[in-house]
Design an enzyme around this catalytic site. Structure first.
Site, PDB file in Angstrom:
ATOM      1  N   TYR A  33       1.601  -7.520  -0.039  1.00 30.79           N
ATOM      2  CA  TYR A  33       2.818  -8.260   0.315  1.00 30.79           C
ATOM      3  C   TYR A  33       3.321  -7.875   1.697  1.00 30.79           C
ATOM      4  O   TYR A  33       2.864  -6.895   2.281  1.00 30.79           O
ATOM      5  CB  TYR A  33       3.906  -8.041  -0.745  1.00 30.79           C
ATOM      6  N   ARG A  52      -0.388  -6.418  10.093  1.00 32.59           N
ATOM      7  CA  ARG A  52      -0.505  -5.485   8.960  1.00 32.59           C
ATOM      8  C   ARG A  52      -0.969  -6.212   7.708  1.00 32.59           C
ATOM      9  O   ARG A  52      -1.762  -5.668   6.913  1.00 32.59           O
ATOM     10  CB  ARG A  52       0.833  -4.780   8.701  1.00 32.59           C
ATOM     11  N   ARG A 100      -9.076 -11.535 -17.844  1.00 30.50           N
ATOM     12  CA  ARG A 100      -8.768 -10.149 -17.524  1.00 30.50           C
ATOM     13  C   ARG A 100     -10.012  -9.251 -17.571  1.00 30.50           C
ATOM     14  O   ARG A 100     -10.665  -9.127 -18.608  1.00 30.50           O
ATOM     15  CB  ARG A 100      -7.704  -9.600 -18.487  1.00 30.50           C
ATOM     16  N   HIS A 102     -11.382  -5.665 -15.055  1.00 32.58           N
ATOM     17  CA  HIS A 102     -10.979  -4.882 -13.878  1.00 32.58           C
ATOM     18  C   HIS A 102     -11.716  -5.296 -12.609  1.00 32.58           C
ATOM     19  O   HIS A 102     -11.125  -5.379 -11.546  1.00 32.58           O
ATOM     20  CB  HIS A 102     -11.215  -3.387 -14.122  1.00 32.58           C
ATOM     21  N   LYS A 146      -0.214  -2.129   2.072  1.00 33.26           N
ATOM     22  CA  LYS A 146       1.055  -2.614   1.503  1.00 33.26           C
ATOM     23  C   LYS A 146       0.764  -3.391   0.218  1.00 33.26           C
ATOM     24  O   LYS A 146       0.852  -4.619   0.157  1.00 33.26           O
ATOM     25  CB  LYS A 146       1.827  -3.458   2.528  1.00 33.26           C
ATOM     26  N   GLU A 179       7.849   9.635   3.353  1.00 36.82           N
ATOM     27  CA  GLU A 179       8.673   8.500   3.792  1.00 36.82           C
ATOM     28  C   GLU A 179       9.691   8.198   2.699  1.00 36.82           C
ATOM     29  O   GLU A 179       9.738   8.886   1.677  1.00 36.82           O
ATOM     30  CB  GLU A 179       7.790   7.281   4.066  1.00 36.82           C
ATOM     31  N   LEU A 204       3.141   4.193   4.743  1.00 38.04           N
ATOM     32  CA  LEU A 204       3.046   2.823   5.240  1.00 38.04           C
ATOM     33  C   LEU A 204       3.553   2.840   6.681  1.00 38.04           C
ATOM     34  O   LEU A 204       4.674   3.295   6.934  1.00 38.04           O
ATOM     35  CB  LEU A 204       3.907   1.892   4.386  1.00 38.04           C
TER      36      LEU A 204
HETATM   37  C1  LIG Z   1       6.994   2.730   1.367  1.00 32.03           C
HETATM   38  C2  LIG Z   1       7.488   2.032   2.585  1.00 32.03           C
HETATM   39  N1  LIG Z   1       7.462   2.657   3.760  1.00 32.03           N
HETATM   40  C3  LIG Z   1       7.920   2.081   4.884  1.00 32.03           C
HETATM   41  C4  LIG Z   1       8.449   0.797   4.872  1.00 32.03           C
HETATM   42  C5  LIG Z   1       8.962   0.170   6.143  1.00 32.03           C
HETATM   43  O1  LIG Z   1       8.102  -0.840   6.581  1.00 32.03           O
HETATM   44  P1  LIG Z   1       8.629  -2.064   7.446  1.00 32.03           P
HETATM   45  O2  LIG Z   1       9.365  -1.464   8.605  1.00 32.03           O
HETATM   46  O3  LIG Z   1       7.393  -2.754   7.869  1.00 32.03           O
HETATM   47  O4  LIG Z   1       9.520  -2.867   6.581  1.00 32.03           O
HETATM   48  C6  LIG Z   1       8.482   0.089   3.666  1.00 32.03           C
HETATM   49  C7  LIG Z   1       9.021  -1.273   3.615  1.00 32.03           C
HETATM   50  O5  LIG Z   1       9.042  -1.907   2.600  1.00 32.03           O
HETATM   51  C8  LIG Z   1       7.983   0.716   2.495  1.00 32.03           C
HETATM   52  O6  LIG Z   1       7.998   0.082   1.311  1.00 32.03           O
END
Ligand SMILES: Cc1ncc(COP(=O)(O)O)c(C=O)c1O
Length: 280
Positions: A33, A52, A100, A102, A146, A179, A204
């Site tokens: 996403y 990304r 379904r 895997h 993501k 984070e 991320l």
């Molecule tokens: C785990 C995580 N880290 C960092 C971010 C920040 O990413 P962005 O600046 O691209 O929204 C997000 C955003 O959803 C996130 O879910």
């Protein structure tokens, strides 16, 4: 006015939008996403989010059912159809519908859904700063992708909500801060250096943080990419988080500790103002 969603080529009333129960996103979290912020009707950081998205899809061998140009057209149309002034666009691509099992289905067609959310800009600015809590990072080893699999992030955010906090800051087994549950974490040291964790499989790589880095450089604030632990974070001059939803938001309290004087820091405030004023 009812919200309009985009589902596999059709614009549908949000309340009527649906996908099949055997969609692999629903069954396995097999999908990717993006969240793109919209301010004054303008999409922020589109190139970064598209890049990304392409990378995340490639990492799990998932096809994008639309070209980037068409994606852009759909997003622009959704902004218009929903009269979206301030808010976010949520875009999700999954491996589609299959019996379904895997392993990847031989002939599944990826499915795409986009929705919008209206938000008050003032509500996102968090003028007074927000509280965070510290939690263990319970996630898998490829946090750079993501993926829609967000259960550990949901558990962390729920723990924060239960303690009256806005964000949960996650800590790895080695004691380093990774984070936030949905944001990247930054600190400002007492010698005015911004520090944030280097991009790797551990986090991320936020698109907002990449824009904030550029803005900081324009302001001649140096940015150091390195890890830091919770002790360094709690002793910092400023702490803030960045994301498409929270933009740049000052963290003024972590658990029971006030950050500096407990007020929004000058640098976090300035970076957020610059970001809002100059869509990337
Ligand atoms: C785990 C995580 N880290 C960092 C971010 C920040 O990413 P962005 O600046 O691209 O929204 C997000 C955003 O959803 C996130 O879910």
């Amino acid at each position: 006015m009812s919200r309009i969603a985009y589902v596999n080529g059709r614009y549908i009333r949000h309340a009527d939008a649906a996908v099949h129960i055997e969609d692999r996103g629903y069954q396995f979290g097999d999908g990717i996403y993006e969240v793109i912020t919209v301010i004054n009707g303008k999409l922020y950081d589109c190139d970064g989010h598209m890049a990304r998205l392409t990378r995340s899809l490639a990492e799990i061998s998932l096809d994008n059912p639309l070209t980037e140009d068409v994606l852009m057209l759909v997003m622009t149309r959704l902004v218009r159809m929903n009269a979206l002034k301030h808010g976010t666009i949520y875009l999700q691509i999954t491996r589609g519908v299959a019996r379904r099992d895997h392993k990847f289905p031989a002939n599944a067609k990826s499915a795409i859904v986009m929705t919008v959310k209206h938000m008050r800009l003032a509500g996102r600015q968090h003028e007074a700063g927000v509280k965070a809590i510290i939690v263990d990072d319970l996630r898998w080893a490829r946090r750079d992708i993501k993926t829609i699999q967000l259960l550990p992030n949901c558990l962390a955010k729920q723990a924060a909500a239960e303690q009256g906090a806005y964000e949960a800051i996650m800590v790895m087994p080695d004691g380093s801060v990774s984070e936030g549950s949905s944001s990247n974490v930054w600190i400002l040291t007492h010698d005015n250096q911004l520090v944030t964790r280097p991009a790797s499989h551990d986090i991320l790589n936020g698109i907002t943080r990449q824009s904030i880095e550029k803005i900081a450089k324009k302001r001649q604030i140096s940015v150091e990419f390195r890890t830091f632990d919770t002790a360094e974070m709690l002793a910092a001059k400023e702490v803030f988080v960045t994301s498409a939803t929270s933009l740049a938001t000052a963290i003024t309290q972590i658990d029971e500790h006030m950050i500096a004087d407990g007020k929004v820091g000058e640098i976090a405030h300035a970076l957020r103002a610059d970001y809002l004023a100059s869509p990337q």
